[in-house]
Structure formats: C-alpha cells, structure tokens
Enzyme design. Sequence first.
Site, PDB file in Angstrom:
ATOM      1  N   HIS A  31       0.826  -1.206   0.000  1.00 34.65           N
ATOM      2  CA  HIS A  31       0.000   0.000   0.000  1.00 34.65           C
ATOM      3  C   HIS A  31       0.857   1.252   0.000  1.00 34.65           C
ATOM      4  CE1 HIS A  31      -3.573  -2.387   0.647  1.00 34.65           C
ATOM      5  NE2 HIS A  31      -2.933  -3.042   1.575  1.00 34.65           N
ATOM      6  N   HIS A 131       9.275 -12.655   7.312  1.00 34.55           N
ATOM      7  CA  HIS A 131       8.953 -13.112   8.659  1.00 34.55           C
ATOM      8  C   HIS A 131      10.207 -13.428   9.463  1.00 34.55           C
ATOM      9  CE1 HIS A 131       4.515 -14.420   7.728  1.00 34.55           C
ATOM     10  NE2 HIS A 131       4.718 -13.125   7.625  1.00 34.55           N
ATOM     11  N   THR A 132      11.353 -13.145   8.904  1.00 38.50           N
ATOM     12  CA  THR A 132      12.595 -13.338   9.639  1.00 38.50           C
ATOM     13  C   THR A 132      12.812 -12.257  10.694  1.00 38.50           C
ATOM     14  OG1 THR A 132      14.967 -13.752   9.415  1.00 38.50           O
ATOM     15  CG2 THR A 132      14.064 -11.976   8.083  1.00 38.50           C
ATOM     16  N   ASP A 183      10.788 -15.230  14.012  1.00 41.80           N
ATOM     17  CA  ASP A 183      11.927 -16.061  13.668  1.00 41.80           C
ATOM     18  C   ASP A 183      12.701 -16.334  14.955  1.00 41.80           C
ATOM     19  OD1 ASP A 183      14.183 -17.262  12.680  1.00 41.80           O
ATOM     20  OD2 ASP A 183      14.597 -15.751  11.152  1.00 41.80           O
ATOM     21  N   SER A 186      16.285 -15.077  16.021  1.00 41.02           N
ATOM     22  CA  SER A 186      16.828 -14.170  14.999  1.00 41.02           C
ATOM     23  C   SER A 186      15.807 -13.119  14.584  1.00 41.02           C
ATOM     24  CB  SER A 186      17.287 -14.970  13.776  1.00 41.02           C
ATOM     25  OG  SER A 186      17.936 -14.141  12.845  1.00 41.02           O
ATOM     26  N   ASP A 191      17.730 -11.684   7.842  1.00 37.94           N
ATOM     27  CA  ASP A 191      18.649 -12.688   7.302  1.00 37.94           C
ATOM     28  C   ASP A 191      17.830 -13.837   6.728  1.00 37.94           C
ATOM     29  OD1 ASP A 191      17.739 -14.147   9.554  1.00 37.94           O
ATOM     30  OD2 ASP A 191      19.393 -13.398  10.781  1.00 37.94           O
TER      31      ASP A 191
END
Length: 264
Positions: A31, A131-132, A183, A186, A191
């Site tokens: 958006h 999503h990391t 994650d 992390s 990454d």
Amino acid sequence: MRLHFFRQIIFCCIVCTYTYAIGNMIRVAMHQYCWIRQQLREKTEKTAAPNLPLEGFDVIEEIKTQLEETCPGSKTSLWKVLTGRRDGKISIASEALANLISPFSNFNTLKKGFEKKSLTVHDLVVLSGAHTIGVGHCNLFRKRLYNFTGNGDAGPSLDAEYAAFLKTKCLNLSDNTSIVGMDRDSSLSFDNHYFKQLKLNQGLFQSDAALLTDNEAANIVEELGANSDKYFSEFAQSMKRMGAIGVLTGSSGEIRKKCNVVNS
C-alpha cells in the site's frame, strides 16, 4: 544528495519502528504506507483489522514532513524502484481485507492470492522470508498450539519442541495479547534464518508451514536457506515486482504532501 540521505533515514527508521510488527512490512509496501481516500462513513485500509498491529506511522509522517520541506512533491522509496508512481486517492478497509492473505491460509490459497497480483510461487516464498524479523501476535497462531482440529491438539506440522516453547509465550487459547518473535533466535536481524527454521517445522504461522507442502515452494525454501546472498538479491527483486502492482501514472492519483491524507 539530500534525497538519498533522506531515503537512508527513512529506511533506518522503518527498520527500527517496524521491528515490533515487521511481519506486516510487505503489507505496508503493497500500500506504499500512504493509505488514501478518507471517505465519509468509510474506514480506511489503515484501520482494517490486519493492519491494526502496525506501528511507527508518526515517525514516517515526521520524516515525510521534513522531506517535503526539502524536496517538495517528491515521491521516495526505500530502495531502487521504477519511477513515475503516484499516490492513489482511495482507501477502503474492506479492500485491505480482500487483498491481504490470512496467516491461516493453506498453500493453494497463498498461491492463488499471489497469482491474482501477477506474482509467482518464487515471489511467495521469497517475500514470506520477511517473517525473519519482528513479532507475531498470539491470536494468529494460538490455535496451532491448543486446538488445531477442535480436539485440543497441536498442529501436526509444528515441531513439538518449538510448540512447547511457544506455549511459554502464548499461555492459552484465550491469549489475545502475547507476542513472540516470528523467527526464533533471529527476530531482530534481517537474514535467511527464517528458511532454516522453516525446514525444522518451526514456522510460526500456518501460512509459513504451508510452504513446505508444495514441492516447488519447498525447493525454494531449501535454496534460500542455504545461500543468504541469493536471498537478499531475490528479496529485492520480488519487492520490485510487488511494487509494480497497480501503479498509477500520468494524471491518475497524485503525489501527496502528507502521507496520511489526500491533498486539499
């Protein structure tokens, strides 16, 4: 020179402020943050339920204000993209609900949702890698822990040790407020660890685990988990392709002076 400087500031601030809800960063990018059309009696995309966890807009607004003072009428972005884009004048909450894919989705739903936007399975896997970094809210994964099939069970695609860990964060099926790093170990670093975690059946959402149910997607997960440089490169390319969705050019739309309202 100043424009480049402000782009760097915007990028750094967004990384910092969106650590809280960076899982939705792709939604923000779709958006282009600047939600539009304030219609009477109509909620905007910004107020749609999937976007409510997003934070940091006040920081972006302040940056936009300073940028507008320095470079009036400029349309900036966080990375190199095709130019000529304009902001729309329409923003309706129902459109966000119709276009944002649920974290409870299976693979077919994910694939079809991306295909509607002319994005591939490869884009789907690569962009899921966002999503990391950041956190997920308990209400989006608690069913996988406590009542996956309605019989008080955990989802079979969820690693048992990881499920036990999540239960220490999300305490019961009624927990609406707890958060956990998307994650594990992390969640503060961008990454390729997400893909390594996913291979261990430690994806937080059903939509994460769904990537392993398709051979093509699973192969991409394997490839990106083994090569961080390739992931970074592919993520940039997929973000560019996503940024090409519904581009307004010429006389369509406008370049807003303030991100959150149309020009008067």
